[in-house]
Scaffold this motif. Structure first.
Motif, mmCIF file in Angstrom:
data_model
loop_
_atom_site.group_PDB
_atom_site.id
_atom_site.type_symbol
_atom_site.label_atom_id
_atom_site.label_comp_id
_atom_site.label_asym_id
_atom_site.label_seq_id
_atom_site.Cartn_x
_atom_site.Cartn_y
_atom_site.Cartn_z
ATOM 1 N N ARG A 103 30.229 44.296 43.789
ATOM 2 C CA ARG A 103 31.662 44.224 43.519
ATOM 3 C C ARG A 103 31.903 43.509 42.187
ATOM 4 O O ARG A 103 31.110 42.644 41.783
ATOM 5 C CB ARG A 103 32.375 43.459 44.634
ATOM 6 C CG ARG A 103 32.304 44.124 46.011
ATOM 7 C CD ARG A 103 33.254 45.271 46.118
ATOM 8 N NE ARG A 103 33.215 45.904 47.436
ATOM 9 C CZ ARG A 103 33.713 47.098 47.701
ATOM 10 N NH1 ARG A 103 34.276 47.794 46.723
ATOM 11 N NH2 ARG A 103 33.655 47.604 48.905
ATOM 12 N N GLU A 159 33.761 41.104 41.431
ATOM 13 C CA GLU A 159 33.842 39.644 41.550
ATOM 14 C C GLU A 159 32.466 38.990 41.733
ATOM 15 O O GLU A 159 32.344 37.770 41.662
ATOM 16 C CB GLU A 159 34.756 39.230 42.705
ATOM 17 C CG GLU A 159 34.327 39.717 44.071
ATOM 18 C CD GLU A 159 34.961 41.044 44.453
ATOM 19 O OE1 GLU A 159 35.193 41.255 45.660
ATOM 20 O OE2 GLU A 159 35.228 41.852 43.550
ATOM 21 N N HIS A 160 31.432 39.808 41.974
ATOM 22 C CA HIS A 160 30.085 39.273 42.166
ATOM 23 C C HIS A 160 29.190 39.508 40.947
ATOM 24 O O HIS A 160 27.989 39.243 41.005
ATOM 25 C CB HIS A 160 29.448 39.883 43.418
ATOM 26 C CG HIS A 160 30.213 39.585 44.663
ATOM 27 N ND1 HIS A 160 30.393 40.507 45.681
ATOM 28 C CD2 HIS A 160 30.902 38.469 45.050
ATOM 29 C CE1 HIS A 160 31.131 39.973 46.636
ATOM 30 N NE2 HIS A 160 31.451 38.732 46.277
ATOM 31 N N HIS A 215 28.866 38.410 36.896
ATOM 32 C CA HIS A 215 29.361 37.298 36.082
ATOM 33 C C HIS A 215 28.927 37.449 34.628
ATOM 34 O O HIS A 215 27.834 37.958 34.330
ATOM 35 C CB HIS A 215 28.854 35.970 36.643
ATOM 36 C CG HIS A 215 29.102 35.813 38.114
ATOM 37 N ND1 HIS A 215 30.357 35.656 38.647
ATOM 38 C CD2 HIS A 215 28.245 35.840 39.169
ATOM 39 C CE1 HIS A 215 30.282 35.560 39.957
ATOM 40 N NE2 HIS A 215 29.013 35.678 40.303
ATOM 41 N N ASP A 236 43.743 37.391 37.071
ATOM 42 C CA ASP A 236 42.364 37.674 36.671
ATOM 43 C C ASP A 236 42.364 38.475 35.372
ATOM 44 O O ASP A 236 43.392 39.006 34.947
ATOM 45 C CB ASP A 236 41.636 38.489 37.749
ATOM 46 C CG ASP A 236 41.618 37.798 39.097
ATOM 47 O OD1 ASP A 236 41.026 36.714 39.194
ATOM 48 O OD2 ASP A 236 42.192 38.354 40.052
ATOM 49 N N TYR A 285 39.921 41.675 33.908
ATOM 50 C CA TYR A 285 38.812 42.588 34.156
ATOM 51 C C TYR A 285 38.178 42.960 32.824
ATOM 52 O O TYR A 285 38.858 43.385 31.890
ATOM 53 C CB TYR A 285 39.283 43.832 34.912
ATOM 54 C CG TYR A 285 39.662 43.523 36.334
ATOM 55 C CD1 TYR A 285 38.689 43.285 37.297
ATOM 56 C CD2 TYR A 285 41.001 43.423 36.718
ATOM 57 C CE1 TYR A 285 39.025 42.969 38.596
ATOM 58 C CE2 TYR A 285 41.351 43.101 38.020
ATOM 59 C CZ TYR A 285 40.357 42.880 38.950
ATOM 60 O OH TYR A 285 40.688 42.559 40.242
ATOM 61 N N ARG A 330 35.045 40.949 37.176
ATOM 62 C CA ARG A 330 36.295 40.204 37.366
ATOM 63 C C ARG A 330 36.071 38.784 36.865
ATOM 64 O O ARG A 330 35.258 38.045 37.421
ATOM 65 C CB ARG A 330 36.727 40.186 38.828
ATOM 66 C CG ARG A 330 38.145 39.620 38.992
ATOM 67 C CD ARG A 330 38.632 39.718 40.416
ATOM 68 N NE ARG A 330 38.119 38.614 41.223
ATOM 69 C CZ ARG A 330 38.406 38.456 42.523
ATOM 70 N NH1 ARG A 330 39.161 39.338 43.142
ATOM 71 N NH2 ARG A 330 37.910 37.442 43.202
#
Length: 355
Positions: A282, A284-285, A287, A307, A309, A322
């Motif tokens: 995902r 959000e996972h 970085h 946020d 993107y 994210r």
């Protein structure tokens, strides 16, 4: 009292013989009393056809539909004790709001005092008591949708069916009406089936979600189960916005010592098997990291308020990250990427089935 709904071996084919087109392929779903089930999928996946079969507007080619334990296949829609809310409001333009809400009760010859009490109760629940004397043409889109829901609620049915009821509303009103529908379900507790192609609606409204594709039920589970442990790459890509990142590669080694090797990089990640796999992560996972060896070029930066993107072009494909709202990233910048080792989704490279 809320009723159970059981869908057993439902098939639906249009046409006959060699020209028959099968749009539902043995669907099995059990809906507990008081549950809010979402049928979600792209256009043409069969979700509205399944809803019409539950409502009695279509007959299945095979299978059973049981409401409160009773098989209702062949039973007229009016005899199923259901209420349906459509995409179009379908209000009577010459009637007042009060008369629209109470129309089904009048047809059932409910005495006027009881009818008026029920109309007042439903209007208060929907916060439209001040609109009872108006006609549909004098209402906004959101108010009309509330009246349509009020007409269905007034009957106190065993089963509520929603066919994309928010599609005609603007974005802000859709958010408001989503909250309203969820609040009403919590108050009334009526077993509900809701059809949508909008995965945000599915995630926010449903107690369980049934994801469909090409007439086949792909997965059924809670929103958290569907989001965190999708059964295949299709579900993983359909649920979630932005969509999950998919990285084809190969797992070398086993268990905690395994290594995922892919175009342009390698990651020390625990994997379920050796050989060719697809890693799903995902946004959000994933970085951003200045010094990570896996690198790419920023092609798009999308601030959304809470946020930002960041879309990164890598040798392994396009990756969406994210990031924090205040992230200082520029288009064209070379940036490194890392992934969370605790949120891996591994899929078979050809079938897409979760490993």
């Amino acid at each position: 009292m809320a009723a159970s709904l059981t869908i057993s071996g439902i098939r639906k084919a249009f046409g006959k013989g060699a020209n028959a087109v099968e749009v539902l392929k043995r669907i099995d779903i059990d809906v507990a009393p008081g549950e809010f089930l979402i049928l979600v999928g792209p256009s043409g996946c069969g979700k509205s056809t399944l809803l019409n079969i539950i409502a009695g507007l279509e007959d299945p080619t095979e299978g059973e539909v049981r409401i409160a334990g009773n098989n209702v296949v062949g039973v007229a829609p009016a005899q199923r004790d259901i209420a349906m809310v459509f995409q179009s409001y379908a209000l009577y333009p010459t009637m007042s709001v009060a008369d629209n809400i109470g129309f089904a009760l009048e047809m059932r010859k409910v005495p006027k005092p009881q009818r008026e009490a029920r109309i007042a109760e439903v209007a208060a629940m929907l916060q439209i008591s001040h609109l009872l004397d108006r006609r549909p043409a004098q209402l906004s889109g959101g108010q009309r949708q509330r009246v349509a829901m009020g007409r269905a609620l007034a009957r106190d049915p065993q089963l509520f069916l929603f066919d994309e009821p928010l599609s005609n509303l603007d974005a802000k009103l859709r958010v408001e009406m989503r909250a309203e529908i969820k609040r009403l379900h919590q108050i009334a507790g009526i077993t509900s089936v809701y059809v949508t192609h909008d995965q945000i609606e599915a995630m926010t409204l449903g107690s369980r979600i049934a994801v469909m594709k090409d007439g086949v039920l792909q997965q059924i589970g809670t929103p958290d189960e569907i989001y965190r442990t999708p059964s295949n790459a299709y579900v993983a890509g359909f649920i979630g916005s932005p969509t999950m990142n998919f990285i084809p590669g190969e797992l070398q080694g086993t268990g905690d010592a395994s290594r995922f090797v892919f175009a342009g990089g390698a990651l020390e990640l625990p994997g379920p098997t050796q050989g060719a796999v697809t890693l799903g992560q995902r946004p959000e996972h994933v970085h951003l990291s200045d010094d990570a060896p896996w690198r790419g070029t920023v092609s798009l930066v999308e601030p959304t308020g809470a946020d930002t993107y960041v879309v990164v072009q890598t040798e392994a494909g396009v990756i969406t990250v994210r990031a924090a709202a205040n992230t200082k990233i520029q288009v064209g910048q070379n940036i490194g990427l890392t992934v969370s080792s605790r949120h891996n989704n591994w899929f078979h490279p050809t079938s897409g089935v979760r490993l």
